[in-house]
Design an enzyme around this catalytic site. Structure first.
Site, PDB file in Angstrom:
ATOM      1  N   CYS A 117       0.838  -1.206   0.000  1.00  0.00           N
ATOM      2  CA  CYS A 117       0.000   0.000   0.000  1.00  0.00           C
ATOM      3  C   CYS A 117       0.872   1.255   0.000  1.00  0.00           C
ATOM      4  O   CYS A 117       0.631   2.196  -0.768  1.00  0.00           O
ATOM      5  CB  CYS A 117      -0.945  -0.027   1.205  1.00  0.00           C
ATOM      6  SG  CYS A 117      -2.140   1.315   1.209  1.00  0.00           S
ATOM      7  N   CYS A 118       1.901   1.283   0.867  1.00  0.00           N
ATOM      8  CA  CYS A 118       2.815   2.436   0.895  1.00  0.00           C
ATOM      9  C   CYS A 118       3.533   2.594  -0.438  1.00  0.00           C
ATOM     10  O   CYS A 118       3.769   3.714  -0.902  1.00  0.00           O
ATOM     11  CB  CYS A 118       3.843   2.285   2.012  1.00  0.00           C
ATOM     12  SG  CYS A 118       3.226   2.651   3.665  1.00  0.00           S
ATOM     13  N   CYS A 200      -1.161   8.660   7.154  1.00  0.00           N
ATOM     14  CA  CYS A 200      -2.522   8.352   6.707  1.00  0.00           C
ATOM     15  C   CYS A 200      -3.426   8.041   7.913  1.00  0.00           C
ATOM     16  O   CYS A 200      -2.972   7.502   8.929  1.00  0.00           O
ATOM     17  CB  CYS A 200      -2.492   7.139   5.785  1.00  0.00           C
ATOM     18  SG  CYS A 200      -1.613   7.447   4.237  1.00  0.00           S
ATOM     19  N   CYS A 203      -3.487   4.509   9.586  1.00  0.00           N
ATOM     20  CA  CYS A 203      -2.175   4.023  10.043  1.00  0.00           C
ATOM     21  C   CYS A 203      -1.530   4.952  11.056  1.00  0.00           C
ATOM     22  O   CYS A 203      -0.329   4.863  11.316  1.00  0.00           O
ATOM     23  CB  CYS A 203      -1.245   3.844   8.842  1.00  0.00           C
ATOM     24  SG  CYS A 203      -1.889   2.692   7.633  1.00  0.00           S
ATOM     25  N   CYS A 228       8.038   3.960   5.654  1.00  0.00           N
ATOM     26  CA  CYS A 228       7.131   3.723   4.532  1.00  0.00           C
ATOM     27  C   CYS A 228       7.885   3.607   3.221  1.00  0.00           C
ATOM     28  O   CYS A 228       7.305   3.285   2.197  1.00  0.00           O
ATOM     29  CB  CYS A 228       6.116   4.851   4.431  1.00  0.00           C
ATOM     30  SG  CYS A 228       6.876   6.455   4.166  1.00  0.00           S
TER      31      CYS A 228
HETATM   32 FE1  SF4 Z   1      -1.409   2.813   2.871  1.00  0.00          FE
HETATM   33 FE2  SF4 Z   1      -1.191   3.192   5.507  1.00  0.00          FE
HETATM   34 FE3  SF4 Z   1       0.973   3.409   3.906  1.00  0.00          FE
HETATM   35 FE4  SF4 Z   1      -0.994   5.243   3.872  1.00  0.00          FE
HETATM   36  S1  SF4 Z   1       0.434   4.777   5.578  1.00  0.00           S
HETATM   37  S2  SF4 Z   1       0.013   4.396   2.115  1.00  0.00           S
HETATM   38  S3  SF4 Z   1      -2.833   3.952   4.141  1.00  0.00           S
HETATM   39  S4  SF4 Z   1      -0.228   1.564   4.347  1.00  0.00           S
END
Ligand code: SF4
Length: 238
Positions: A117-118, A200, A203, A228
């Protein structure tokens, strides 16, 4: 890369405004950009940048999962400093593919999914922006986490093959907030409620005063994984 030692020597005794001025002169306004998630460090850098140059490049990555309070501080900053902020979004097709396959809350399922996701929302977006510059600036501080202990004020970002300038690397959290208050700089109001490192929404959570700065980020994971990929430029794990 070949100028890294020279740059470190040249900037060794400079304060934050001096190093910003030096960087804008060295790389040119269009070829260096401040990466900001609108934390207090990058807000102070931004406030000094706009004094030195009326049209600096400042960019942010809108992952699509940010807090409303983060959008509020972006808006407030644009109004106060009359500055343009480049807002970069992830590739919508890739986000759609990822969420269709793993679900919208995939990050809670495994470290692998969280990193995916990151990667899709942040890292690949960052890569696209950084392909347009010769150097980038950030509000990174050593005190933010153990994984940032060995970072210097000027680094060679091996992943993007550009320089990275961290003007506030030696600053304490208290010093940063003193500048925010002294200059009435807009800040993310979540900070008033115990959010000391803000990313985010799903998170990030509030933490206690004596917890590690990054304890509220990906709190369900082991400490070893808490980056991240945005600032993992020395070994860039994602
Ligand atoms: Fe995805 Fe969480 Fe990374 Fe944001 S912080 S990009 S929602 S995993």
């Amino acid at each position: 890369m070949e100028k890294l030692e020279q740059y470190r020597n040249e900037t060794e005794v400079m304060n934050v405004p001096e190093i910003i001025k030096w960087a804008l002169n060295e790389f040119g306004t269009k070829k260096i950009a401040l990466a900001s998630a609108f934390g207090p460090e990058s807000q102070y850098i931004l406030s000094e940048m706009v004094i030195i140059n009326e049209k600096p490049r400042i960019f942010t990555i809108d992952t699509g999962r940010l807090f409303q309070e983060t959008y509020n501080v972006i808006q407030e900053t644009i109004s106060k400093y009359n500055v343009a902020i480049e807002v970069h979004l992830p590739d919508s097709r890739e986000v759609a593919d990822m969420t269709s396959k793993f679900g919208p809350n995939l990050f809670y399922d495994s470290v692998e999914n969280r990193k995916l996701c990151c990667k899709v929302r942040k890292v690949q977006t960052l890569n696209r922006v950084l392909s347009t510059v010769d150097a980038w600036m950030s509000g990174l501080r050593r005190g933010q986490s153990e994984t940032r202990d060995n970072v210097h004020r000027i680094e060679w970002d091996i992943s993007h093959k550009i320089y990275k300038i961290n003007p506030m690397i030696n600053w304490s959290e208290e010093q940063v907030w003193a500048k925010i208050k002294e200059h009435n700089i807009p800040y993310n109001r979540l900070a008033d409620y115990g959010y000391r490192s803000i990313g985010c929404t799903p998170c990030t959570r509030a933490i206690g005063r004596f917890e590690d700065m990054r304890a509220g980020r990906w709190w369900w994971e082991s400490e070893d994984y808490k980056e991240c990929g945005i600032h993992g430029n020395l070994d860039y794990q994602i």
